[in-house]
Scaffold this active site. Structure first.
Site, PDB file in Angstrom:
ATOM      1  N   ASP A 212     -22.835   6.076   6.885  1.00  0.00           N
ATOM      2  CA  ASP A 212     -23.159   4.793   7.514  1.00  0.00           C
ATOM      3  C   ASP A 212     -23.745   3.826   6.493  1.00  0.00           C
ATOM      4  O   ASP A 212     -23.371   2.649   6.446  1.00  0.00           O
ATOM      5  CB  ASP A 212     -24.156   5.004   8.657  1.00  0.00           C
ATOM      6  CG  ASP A 212     -23.626   5.953   9.721  1.00  0.00           C
ATOM      7  OD1 ASP A 212     -22.391   6.048   9.838  1.00  0.00           O
ATOM      8  OD2 ASP A 212     -24.434   6.596  10.412  1.00  0.00           O
TER       9      ASP A 212
ATOM     10  N   PRO B 195       0.829  -1.216   0.000  1.00  0.00           N
ATOM     11  CA  PRO B 195       0.000   0.000   0.000  1.00  0.00           C
ATOM     12  C   PRO B 195       0.859   1.260   0.000  1.00  0.00           C
ATOM     13  O   PRO B 195       2.041   1.209   0.357  1.00  0.00           O
ATOM     14  CB  PRO B 195      -0.812  -0.126   1.296  1.00  0.00           C
ATOM     15  CG  PRO B 195      -0.725  -1.565   1.683  1.00  0.00           C
ATOM     16  CD  PRO B 195       0.587  -2.046   1.177  1.00  0.00           C
ATOM     17  N   PRO B 196       0.292   2.391  -0.373  1.00  0.00           N
ATOM     18  CA  PRO B 196       1.068   3.646  -0.360  1.00  0.00           C
ATOM     19  C   PRO B 196       1.499   4.019   1.060  1.00  0.00           C
ATOM     20  O   PRO B 196       0.763   3.819   2.028  1.00  0.00           O
ATOM     21  CB  PRO B 196       0.073   4.679  -0.921  1.00  0.00           C
ATOM     22  CG  PRO B 196      -0.952   3.879  -1.654  1.00  0.00           C
ATOM     23  CD  PRO B 196      -1.051   2.572  -0.943  1.00  0.00           C
ATOM     24  N   GLY B 197       2.711   4.567   1.157  1.00  0.00           N
ATOM     25  CA  GLY B 197       3.199   5.072   2.433  1.00  0.00           C
ATOM     26  C   GLY B 197       3.794   4.038   3.358  1.00  0.00           C
ATOM     27  O   GLY B 197       4.105   4.349   4.516  1.00  0.00           O
ATOM     28  N   THR B 198       3.976   2.790   2.900  1.00  0.00           N
ATOM     29  CA  THR B 198       4.484   1.740   3.784  1.00  0.00           C
ATOM     30  C   THR B 198       6.006   1.697   3.827  1.00  0.00           C
ATOM     31  O   THR B 198       6.573   0.930   4.609  1.00  0.00           O
ATOM     32  CB  THR B 198       3.940   0.372   3.358  1.00  0.00           C
ATOM     33  OG1 THR B 198       4.159   0.191   1.946  1.00  0.00           O
ATOM     34  CG2 THR B 198       2.451   0.275   3.646  1.00  0.00           C
ATOM     35  N   GLY B 199       6.688   2.463   2.980  1.00  0.00           N
ATOM     36  CA  GLY B 199       8.141   2.544   3.073  1.00  0.00           C
ATOM     37  C   GLY B 199       8.892   1.842   1.968  1.00  0.00           C
ATOM     38  O   GLY B 199      10.059   1.478   2.143  1.00  0.00           O
ATOM     39  N   LYS B 200       8.274   1.658   0.810  1.00  0.00           N
ATOM     40  CA  LYS B 200       8.951   0.971  -0.302  1.00  0.00           C
ATOM     41  C   LYS B 200      10.126   1.800  -0.815  1.00  0.00           C
ATOM     42  O   LYS B 200      11.235   1.290  -1.000  1.00  0.00           O
ATOM     43  CB  LYS B 200       7.946   0.705  -1.435  1.00  0.00           C
ATOM     44  CG  LYS B 200       6.782  -0.187  -1.029  1.00  0.00           C
ATOM     45  CD  LYS B 200       5.874  -0.492  -2.190  1.00  0.00           C
ATOM     46  CE  LYS B 200       5.137   0.742  -2.681  1.00  0.00           C
ATOM     47  NZ  LYS B 200       4.229   1.305  -1.681  1.00  0.00           N
TER      48      LYS B 200
ATOM     49  N   HIS C 267     -28.053  10.676  17.342  1.00  0.00           N
ATOM     50  CA  HIS C 267     -27.435   9.825  16.314  1.00  0.00           C
ATOM     51  C   HIS C 267     -26.122   9.239  16.829  1.00  0.00           C
ATOM     52  O   HIS C 267     -25.900   8.021  16.769  1.00  0.00           O
ATOM     53  CB  HIS C 267     -27.190  10.649  15.037  1.00  0.00           C
ATOM     54  CG  HIS C 267     -26.632   9.859  13.902  1.00  0.00           C
ATOM     55  ND1 HIS C 267     -27.390   9.502  12.807  1.00  0.00           N
ATOM     56  CD2 HIS C 267     -25.394   9.345  13.670  1.00  0.00           C
ATOM     57  CE1 HIS C 267     -26.643   8.814  11.963  1.00  0.00           C
ATOM     58  NE2 HIS C 267     -25.418   8.715  12.461  1.00  0.00           N
ATOM     59  N   GLU C 268     -25.252  10.079  17.369  1.00  0.00           N
ATOM     60  CA  GLU C 268     -23.965   9.595  17.867  1.00  0.00           C
ATOM     61  C   GLU C 268     -24.142   8.750  19.122  1.00  0.00           C
ATOM     62  O   GLU C 268     -23.410   7.776  19.328  1.00  0.00           O
ATOM     63  CB  GLU C 268     -23.034  10.781  18.151  1.00  0.00           C
ATOM     64  CG  GLU C 268     -22.694  11.623  16.943  1.00  0.00           C
ATOM     65  CD  GLU C 268     -22.038  10.822  15.833  1.00  0.00           C
ATOM     66  OE1 GLU C 268     -21.384   9.798  16.132  1.00  0.00           O
ATOM     67  OE2 GLU C 268     -22.187  11.197  14.663  1.00  0.00           O
TER      68      GLU C 268
END
Length: 656
Positions: free
Chosen positions: A541, A244-249, A466-467
């Site tokens: 939701d 995935p993007p940003g994982t450190g490749k 709702h919350e």
């Protein structure tokens, strides 16, 4: 020593710029005007022979200058005669006419036929009127200069413009590979110098232990190849970093460059793409040629999917694709050089499913190294790396921060640390504390707080229930994620939000998915129970539960009527099909099952809230009063959660 100092001396020679050509052309034009009498700045007034005779008779003419072979004469008027009304339309020496030093400017010019007859008439008038008018002759030197200039000027401008455009299209105005028009086919790869350019090492790469182990082995291949080849093994030709993007490749590749101590060529997949036909393939050839010359070496191609996309897809026109030519050349080069050249190709992508199969086969990319999102321990190590430059107020609990940010990539964690420092600076603090990190996580997940957003009292009450509905249902269900915080302060695009810490699971069972869907529908169910009305606030939701229900039926095979069938295609080929992989009858069954799953969990949420309506009201009133409530507030109302266990997970934001 002298040699080293000489090599370290920076090159201060000025670089050539196209603007010097433009300045030279402008100066040439200006100089021509100055030294040719300023013919373009000022045109003398044209008069007839009769007017000239009149001026001569009146004694107004100081000098007549005949230009040889041009049938033109320049008329200079005396200074005192310029005051007459008849000469008021011409300029005198006090005008802004460009001229050379000690040169007068003619006021009139006259055209004549035969030069000899003109001279005789002028001399006759001067003699009859007893004037002191001078009659001079000037060689015609200006015409050929101006003519030659204006004949060659368009050609010079065209050549200059062509050179300028070619340099721009070829990737820059500087020297070096790819900078000149004749070097457009050269590789744009940057050669890293381990003594100057490389800063990252494997110590800077936290987590990713499995990926680092395989990458380190590749480095050892280059440092000590005999250790492996002596047993009959072959050095791998390539390794593909997928994740995935940003994982450190890319960070892993930089660490390889810092550890290998060998030439490291780095470039992006888009660097091969150019508007000219054949340039991409030429750059591939040049790249591998340079790498072989500096063997052992490493080539790193970031975002290789820019040129490695599967051939034949989306090519509806049937035309030849320059990207495919570049890929073909890359395939040839990777399969062409021998194993003894000690050149290894590293590549990174987060779209491995769209890469060409020929690129993925053994013999080109022998290894695929999956760089996954970090787990709990790896997140703690990543925090240790990114907290080094951060000035913290106290010793932070890294385990707590790691539990607050599961599912975050290394880039996300770096963003959390930076955002926490910015928040602390915004508040005027001298150091960053724990609350700043929590605020940074909230800021990244939910967005910026908007306390000044105009909300009516009725809308605020609806948001609160709702919350509170989300919080109540999730608290009462075993497999739903436990609550961390609930707020009705608008944040980002949401009017309210609930934060949870869901359990990190490797596999998910149907009852776990159903409990999560029921908790997600708790917001709309609370509106129905309290107000007997529903609103548009449950959009996010509904989107979430619809995707979950569809995945249960069509992907994971968790539906009894559809059975153990999946319509998921991991190769990505189904993205290019115009038909569904199932019949219309099956499509109707799928739609019906999805609807029944969602409506069943909606009714289940309504039943839970009706049974605990009093507690729901207490919780909503606390929200209206405090705007933000935490886990302790729910324990005070509902009691301790009976199925509490050691969990951690990614905080999720549910829009109201």
């Amino acid at each position: 020593m002298a040699k080293n100092s000489k090599n370290n001396t920076p090159n201060k020679k000025p670089k050539f710029s196209m603007y010097w050509i433009y300045i030279l052309i402008i100066l040439l034009l200006l100089g021509t005007q100055f030294f040719t009498g300023g013919s373009m700045w000022y045109q003398q007034k044209k008069i007839s022979d009769t007017e000239l005779k009149e001026f001569l008779t009146n004694g107004d003419v100081e000098r007549i200058e005949v230009v040889n072979n041009s049938h033109t004469a320049k008329i200079y008027i005396k200074k005192e005669a310029l005051q007459k009304d008849v000469h008021k339309d011409v300029k005198g020496e006090d005008s802004l006419i460009p001229q050379t030093a000690n040169e007068e400017v003619p006021q009139y010019k006259v055209n004549f036929g035969d030069q000899q007859n003109f001279e005789n008439q002028v001399r006759k008038i001067i003699k009859e009127t007893n004037q002191n008018t001078e009659l001079d002759f000037e060689p015609d030197t200006n015409n050929w200069i101006v003519s030659a200039l204006f004949n060659f000027l368009p050609i010079i401008l065209f050549i200059g413009l062509w050179i300028f455009l070619m340099r721009r299209m070829s990737g820059g105005s500087g020297g070096g590979a790819g900078g000149q028009i004749f070097n457009i086919g050269k590789s744009k790869a940057k050669l890293f110098d381990e003594k100057k350019d490389i800063r990252a090492t494997f110590k800077d790469v936290a987590g990713l232990e499995g990926a680092k182990e395989e990458i380190q082995e590749i480095v050892e291949f280059l440092k000590n190849p005999e250790r492996y080849t002596s047993l009959g093994g072959k050095i791998p030709k390539g390794a593909l970093l997928v994740g995935p993007p940003g994982t450190g490749k890319t960070l892993l590749a930089k660490a390889v460059a810092g550890e290998a101590k060998v030439p490291f060529f780095s470039l992006s997949g888009s660097d091969f793409v150019e508007m000219f036909v054949g340039v991409g393939a030429s750059r591939v050839r040049d790249l591998f040629k340079q790498a072989k010359e500096k063997s052992p070496a490493i080539i790193f191609i970031d975002e290789i999917d820019a040129i490695g996309r599967a051939r034949g897809k989306n090519n509806f026109t049937g035309s030849n694709d320059e990207r495919e030519n570049t890929l073909n050349q890359l395939l040839t080069e990777m399969d062409g050089f021998g194993t003894n050249t000690n050149v290894i190709v590293l590549a990174a992508t987060n779209r491995a499913d769209i890469l060409d199969k020929a690129l993925m086969r053994a013999g080109r990319f022998d290894r695929q190294i999956y760089v996954d999102l970090p787990d709990l321990n790896e997140r703690r190590e990543i925090f240790e790396v990114h907290l080094r430059p951060i000035k913290t107020k106290e010793a932070l609990d890294l385990d707590f921060l790691a539990k607050q940010t599961p599912g975050f990539s290394g880039a996300d964690i770096a963003n959390v640390c930076n955002e926490a420092a910015l928040i602390a600076a915004r508040k005027g603090k001298k150091a960053v504390d724990k609350q700043d990190f929590l605020d940074a996580v909230d800021r990244i997940i939910g967005g910026l707080e908007k306390k000044n957003k105009i909300i009516t009292l009725e809308e605020k009450k609806t948001i609160a229930y709702h919350e509170a509905g989300h919080a109540t249902v999730s608290w009462l269900l075993e497999h739903a994620a436990p609550l961390v915080k609930v707020t009705i302060v608008p944040r980002g695009q949401s009017l309210g939000a609930a934060w949870y810490l869901p359990e990190e699971r490797q596999i998910v069972r149907p009852e776990q998915m159903l409990d999560e869907m029921c908790a997600t529908m708790g917001g709309r169910a609370a509106e129905k129970v309290i107000f007997d009305k529903i609103s548009t606030g449950a959009l996010s939701d509904l989107e979430k539960v619809t995707k979950q229900a569809k995945a249960m039926v069509t992907i994971y095979g968790l539906n009894d009527k559809i059975g153990n069938i999946t319509y998921y295609d991991s190769s990505g080929q189904s993205d290019y099909n115009f038909s569904k992989p199932y019949s219309e009858e099956t499509a109707q069954i799928i739609d019906k099952e999805i609807s029944e799953i969602i409506e069943g969990q909606y009714k289940r949420a309504i039943q839970l809230l009706q049974e605990n309506q009093h507690k729901l009201t207490l919780l909503a009133n606390q929200l209206l009063e405090k705007e933000v409530i935490f886990k302790d507030d729910l324990e005070a109302i509902f009691g301790k959660r009976p199925f509490e266990k050691e969990i951690f997970g990614k905080e999720k934001n549910l829009e109201a």
